[in-house]
Design a protein around this motif. Structure first.
Motif, PDB file in Angstrom:
ATOM      1  N   VAL A 105      -3.844   6.904   4.082  1.00  0.00           N
ATOM      2  CA  VAL A 105      -5.004   6.102   4.479  1.00  0.00           C
ATOM      3  C   VAL A 105      -5.288   6.208   5.974  1.00  0.00           C
ATOM      4  CG1 VAL A 105      -4.770   4.474   2.575  1.00  0.00           C
ATOM      5  CG2 VAL A 105      -3.588   4.006   4.739  1.00  0.00           C
TER       6      VAL A 105
ATOM      7  N   GLU B  42      -1.011   4.097   1.645  1.00  0.00           N
ATOM      8  CA  GLU B  42      -1.510   2.886   0.999  1.00  0.00           C
ATOM      9  C   GLU B  42      -0.377   1.892   0.748  1.00  0.00           C
ATOM     10  OE1 GLU B  42      -4.962   2.232  -2.255  1.00  0.00           O
ATOM     11  OE2 GLU B  42      -3.295   3.511  -2.889  1.00  0.00           O
TER      12      GLU B  42
ATOM     13  N   HIS C 160       0.386  -0.681   3.550  1.00  0.00           N
ATOM     14  CA  HIS C 160      -0.726  -1.500   4.046  1.00  0.00           C
ATOM     15  C   HIS C 160      -0.611  -2.939   3.549  1.00  0.00           C
ATOM     16  CE1 HIS C 160      -5.412  -1.883   4.352  1.00  0.00           C
ATOM     17  NE2 HIS C 160      -4.775  -2.761   5.091  1.00  0.00           N
TER      18      HIS C 160
END
Length: 260
Positions: A57, A84, A87
């Motif tokens: 990401v 991801e 996060h």
């Protein structure tokens, strides 16, 4: 170093993270390990994560302060990949598999368009940025006791752990990324302060460096990418159960709790 040795070192670091264990510095066994090969080790584990269904990401930039560069004997930052699975949002309980975590206050950039090097400058970064927002990066190391040299941290995905983003985002035009002041607290006590200009004089300059570095490696920053631009203060160790908060002036606030 052979391809097999690169794969073996990557597997060693990957297993250490999965098992929440540490390994000896790679440079003890391979004192001549180059930065280029260290990035090769990092990319081997990027590939492994992608094959297991994770998604890139964005990127993180490390070693953005002059004292840290001097300590490791380098004259430019390094970078790692953000996934991801790393996060979190402000207010979350962070349950990432951390080993010896530290926290850093940062500004995150969110891109509105691709940022393609070479020759990217600060103005290019500002034009390509949709939002900036406060972020806490939880850095970590699979190297025992943080006994790292440059190639150790590069191989270890720039000593990445996870990251937490604020719910408050500002357009780059309305954000004072140089002078906005950061106050980092752990369990209610102020542990660090800083400002955006602590990141190589301008965090947008760090993002420009990243775009140009990635260009030299044959890739680019993409629309929607999250970029952690570098710490505005020294990192602070944290432990299970700690509550961490960051206020970044008018740019907003972000907080997290390390899972107990």
């Amino acid at each position: 170093m052979t391809d097999q040795m690169t794969a073996d070192l990557a597997a060693r670091l990957y297993s250490a993270e999965a098992n929440k264990s540490v390994v000896a510095p790679l440079t003890l066994e391979h004192p001549d390990l180059s930065v280029e090969l260290a990035y090769g080790i990092q990319l081997a584990n990027v590939k492994r994560r992608l094959e297991k269904g994770d998604r890139v990401v964005g990127h993180k930039i490390g070693l953005t302060s002059r004292p840290m560069q001097a300590m490791l004997g380098v004259n430019e930052p390094d970078f790692g990949h953000l996934f991801e699975s790393m996060h979190y949002q402000s207010g979350d309980v962070v349950d990432y598999p951390l080993i010896q975590p530290k926290v850093e206050p940062e500004l995150a950039f969110i891109l509105r368009e691709d940022l393609v090097g070479p020759n990217v400058g600060v103005q290019d970064v500002l034009r390509a940025t949709r939002f900036v927002l406060p972020a806490i990066e939880v850095i970590d190391s699979r190297i025992a006791d943080w006994n790292i040299k440059l190639v150790d941290t590069v191989a270890d995905n720039a000593s990445s752990g996870c990251f937490v983003l604020s719910h408050t985002a500002h357009s780059i035009e309305n954000a004072d990324i140089l002078l906005s002041g950061a106050i980092l607290k752990v369990n209610g006590q102020i542990v660090q302060t800083g400002a955006g200009a602590a990141v190589v004089g301008n965090p947008a300059l760090a993002v420009a460096w990243l775009a140009n570095k990635l260009s030299s490696l044959g890739t680019t920053l993409k629309t929607g990418d999250i970029i952690l631009s570098g710490a505005v203060s020294a990192a602070v160790p944290v432990a299970s159960g700690d509550h961490v908060s960051l206020t970044f002036g008018r740019l907003g606030r972000v907080d997290l709790t390390i899972k107990g």
